[in-house]
Write an enzyme that holds these catalytic residues in place. Sequence first.
Site, mmCIF file in Angstrom:
data_model
loop_
_atom_site.group_PDB
_atom_site.id
_atom_site.type_symbol
_atom_site.label_atom_id
_atom_site.label_comp_id
_atom_site.label_asym_id
_atom_site.label_seq_id
_atom_site.Cartn_x
_atom_site.Cartn_y
_atom_site.Cartn_z
ATOM 1 N N ILE A 105 -42.905 -57.434 -4.345
ATOM 2 C CA ILE A 105 -41.434 -57.152 -3.597
ATOM 3 C C ILE A 105 -41.026 -55.819 -4.555
ATOM 4 O O ILE A 105 -39.883 -55.501 -4.511
ATOM 5 C CB ILE A 105 -40.643 -58.424 -4.299
ATOM 6 C CG1 ILE A 105 -40.899 -58.358 -5.907
ATOM 7 C CG2 ILE A 105 -40.865 -59.587 -3.622
ATOM 8 C CD1 ILE A 105 -39.882 -59.586 -6.617
ATOM 9 N N HIS A 121 -42.669 -61.355 1.393
ATOM 10 C CA HIS A 121 -41.698 -62.125 0.269
ATOM 11 C C HIS A 121 -40.625 -61.328 0.058
ATOM 12 O O HIS A 121 -39.960 -61.438 -0.630
ATOM 13 C CB HIS A 121 -42.511 -62.413 -0.998
ATOM 14 C CG HIS A 121 -43.737 -63.428 -0.941
ATOM 15 N ND1 HIS A 121 -44.672 -63.756 -1.775
ATOM 16 C CD2 HIS A 121 -44.041 -64.109 0.180
ATOM 17 C CE1 HIS A 121 -45.513 -64.653 -1.285
ATOM 18 N NE2 HIS A 121 -45.070 -65.028 0.033
ATOM 19 N N GLY A 194 -55.798 -58.145 -5.883
ATOM 20 C CA GLY A 194 -54.942 -58.553 -6.965
ATOM 21 C C GLY A 194 -54.234 -59.508 -6.543
ATOM 22 O O GLY A 194 -52.969 -59.742 -6.812
#
Length: 258
Positions: A105, A121, A194
Amino acid sequence: MELIEEKIELAASIIAKAKHAVVFTGAGVSAESGIPTFRGEDGLWKKYNPEEVASIYGFRRNPKAFWEFSKDLLGKTTAKPNPAHYSIAELEKMGIVKAVITQNIDMLHQRAGNTKVLELHGSVERLECLDCGEEHTWDYVGEFLIRNEIPRCKKCKSYYVKPKVVLFGEALPRDVLMEAVEESRRCDVFIVVGSSLVVYPAAELPFLAKRSGAKLIIINAEPTHADSMAEVVIIGKAGEVLPKIVKKVKEIKASERS
Ligand code: NAD
Ligand code: ZN
């Protein structure tokens, strides 16, 4: 040759052949920018209870706890892209990467130069009131946070002003998810960077890509449950591994031209 160097070469040879690669990232890609991850070593979940602070129910119950937690995550507005973000942007410039699907985000992919970023998200860029829908800026909300107060909607005075990020218990933005599904289906190489691959439905996408015929490359600091499906798994730091891969890809492309 070291095993990791061999894997970097293998990943680079797959990426150099790609016509439509997609990169899928999680909090780990931003760890080297100083933003803590949720899981993994030094993850925020060691300090906070996710049910309490990062769920929509928790936010409604106790917005103060959400804002406390947010200081550790959202407050990192000074964070800058790291070599992992720049490497991914470089792969877009080379015409290899056509989209980045991110669970993050933090907007660091856009800042690094990627133009097609699907934010599953949401992002911290804007805030809205859950009760009346009024949008707010960080400048406005920051005034409350400096005074250690819960931000209040300027229109309806509600305490439920929240960054437009998807909390646990909230639905993903439908149009973004549909586009991410489409990209996962059509890509020839899908690169995970990641992510612990445990947050669904986002974590379903590497499986979808694989089922649809893409080659899968996973770069993460620790093993994931999708590793056995991948053509290449590199356990390491994204900011160290990705620049090496991009360098190799450039060498391969240059040798093809000569
Ligand atoms: P996660 O926290 O569950 O997992 C992060 C993974 O990255 C771990 O497996 C960890 O081992 C790995 N990692 C840590 N440092 C790394 C490095 N330098 N290089 C490579 N890998 C590294 O993150 P997730 O899978 O994205 O899912 C959790 C949720 O957390 C997401 O929904 C996301 O919205 C949110 N989140 C976002 C941010 C951000 O925007 N930067 C930060 C924290 C959490
Ligand atoms: Zn309101």
